[in-house]
Scaffold this motif. Structure first.
Motif, short mmCIF file in Angstrom:
data_model
loop_
_atom_site.label_atom_id
_atom_site.label_comp_id
_atom_site.label_asym_id
_atom_site.label_seq_id
_atom_site.Cartn_x
_atom_site.Cartn_y
_atom_site.Cartn_z
N PRO A 29 -34.17 9.61 -9.78
CA PRO A 29 -34.05 9.66 -8.32
C PRO A 29 -33.11 8.57 -7.83
N PHE A 30 -32.48 8.81 -6.69
CA PHE A 30 -31.53 7.85 -6.14
C PHE A 30 -32.26 6.57 -5.76
N ARG A 107 -25.20 19.08 -2.52
CA ARG A 107 -24.76 17.96 -3.34
C ARG A 107 -23.91 16.99 -2.50
N VAL A 108 -23.87 15.75 -2.98
CA VAL A 108 -23.00 14.75 -2.37
C VAL A 108 -21.94 14.38 -3.41
N GLU A 132 -23.18 8.82 -7.76
CA GLU A 132 -24.46 9.41 -7.40
C GLU A 132 -24.57 9.44 -5.88
N GLY A 133 -25.26 10.46 -5.38
CA GLY A 133 -25.39 10.58 -3.94
C GLY A 133 -26.56 11.46 -3.59
N VAL A 134 -27.00 11.35 -2.33
CA VAL A 134 -28.16 12.12 -1.89
C VAL A 134 -28.03 12.39 -0.39
N PHE A 135 -28.58 13.51 0.04
CA PHE A 135 -28.67 13.82 1.45
C PHE A 135 -30.14 13.94 1.81
N GLU A 136 -30.64 12.98 2.58
CA GLU A 136 -32.04 12.95 2.97
C GLU A 136 -32.16 12.42 4.39
N THR A 141 -25.93 9.39 1.71
CA THR A 141 -25.97 8.09 1.04
C THR A 141 -25.39 8.26 -0.36
N CYS A 142 -24.60 7.30 -0.80
CA CYS A 142 -23.99 7.43 -2.11
C CYS A 142 -23.75 6.06 -2.74
N ARG A 143 -23.46 6.09 -4.02
CA ARG A 143 -23.17 4.88 -4.79
C ARG A 143 -22.16 5.25 -5.86
N PHE A 144 -21.14 4.42 -6.06
CA PHE A 144 -20.14 4.68 -7.09
C PHE A 144 -19.43 3.38 -7.45
N LYS A 145 -18.72 3.42 -8.55
CA LYS A 145 -17.90 2.28 -8.97
C LYS A 145 -16.45 2.72 -9.04
#
Length: 231
Positions: A29-30, A107-108, A132-136, A141-145
Motif C-alpha cells: 500500500p502507498f 491509476r496514477v 508509485e501513486g494513488v488516488f484517494e 498523491t505520488c512518489r518518485f525518484k
C-alpha cells in the motif's frame, strides 16, 4: 510403443498438481507522506490553509536526496493531475515538468513534460523511477525518484543546480492533463536548492486577504477611525 512417454509425462505433471503457478507479489500500500520530517530530513512546500499537511493542503510537495537521486512526493486536492516544474525564472515557458496523472483506469502515472510557452508537451524520455501513486479521497498523491545529474539536454534540468519551483494541479480528461485549476499557480519565492531542507508554507488565496501589508494598514486605519469617532 508410446505408452511409456505418455505415462511419464502424466507422472511429471501429477507431481505438481499441489503447487500453484507463481503469482505476482502483492503490491505494498502507498505509504503516507510524513510531514513531521519537513525541514529536517526533507524540504517541503505547503499551499493552502495554515497548518495543513500532505492530506489537507491544496498542494503539497516534498523533496530529499537519496544517493544519486532526489525523491519527490506530490499531493493535491484534485481528481486529475499534480505537477512540479523546474524553471530558471518564475514564469511558465521552457520548464522541465514532472506530473502525476490520474487516468480513467484509476491509476496514477508519472509523466514528463516540457513547457512550450503556455502549452505542456509530453516528452518520451522520462527520468522518473521507483514510481508509485494513488488516488484517494479526491486527491492525487505520488512518489518518485529522478537522478540529480543528467546529461545536458534542454528538456531535463540538472537538479544539483538551483531552480524556481512551479506548483500546479488541475483536471484531466481521459488521462490527459488540461489547464491548471487556478489562473496564477504558486511559485517558490526564491530558487530552491536540493541541498537545503526547509518547510515553507504559502497561504492560498482564501487566507491571503488579511495578510497583505495593504489590508493590514487598512484594518488599522478603520480601527483608528472607529475608536476616535467622527466629529
Amino acid at each position: 510403443c508410446f505408452l511409456f512417454p505418455v505415462f511419464y509425462l502424466v507422472m511429471i505433471f501429477s507431481d505438481y498438481t499441489g503447487y500453484p503457478f507463481p503469482t505476482a507479489p502483492p503490491v505494498d500500500p502507498f505509504a503516507k507522506i510524513r510531514v513531521d520530517d519537513c525541514g529536517k530530513t526533507k524540504g517541503c512546500f505547503r499551499y493552502g490553509k495554515p497548518g495543513c499537511n500532505a492530506e489537507t493542503c491544496d498542494y503539497f510537495l516534498s523533496y530529499r536526496r537519496i544517493g544519486a537521486d532526489v525523491e519527490f512526493e506530490l499531493s493535491a486536492d484534485t481528481d486529475g493531475w499534480v505537477a512540479v516544474g523546474f524553471s530558471s525564472d518564475k514564469k511558465m515557458g521552457g520548464d522541465d515538468v514532472m506530473a502525476c496523472v490520474h487516468d480513467d483506469n484509476g491509476r496514477v502515472r508519472i509523466q514528463h513534460f516540457y513547457n512550450v510557452g503556455q502549452w505542456a508537451k509530453e516528452i518520451q524520455r522520462n527520468p522518473a523511477r521507483d514510481e508509485e501513486g494513488v488516488f484517494e479521497n479526491n486527491r492525487v498523491t505520488c512518489r518518485f525518484k529522478r537522478p540529480v545529474y543528467v546529461p545536458r539536454e534542454e528538456t531535463i534540468v540538472d537538479l544539483h543546480l538551483s531552480w524556481y519551483y512551479l506548483f500546479a494541479w488541475g483536471p484531466a480528461i481521459q488521462g490527459s492533463i488540461t489547464r491548471h485549476d487556478i489562473d496564477s499557480p504558486p511559485v517558490s519565492e526564491r530558487v530552491v536548492s536540493i541541498y537545503k531542507y526547509e518547510d515553507i508554507f504559502m497561504p492560498s488565496a482564501a487566507y491571503q486577504t488579511f495578510s497583505s501589508p495593504f489590508c493590514l494598514l487598512l484594518i488599522v486605519a478603520l480601527t483608528f477611525y472607529l475608536l476616535m469617532g467622527t466629529p
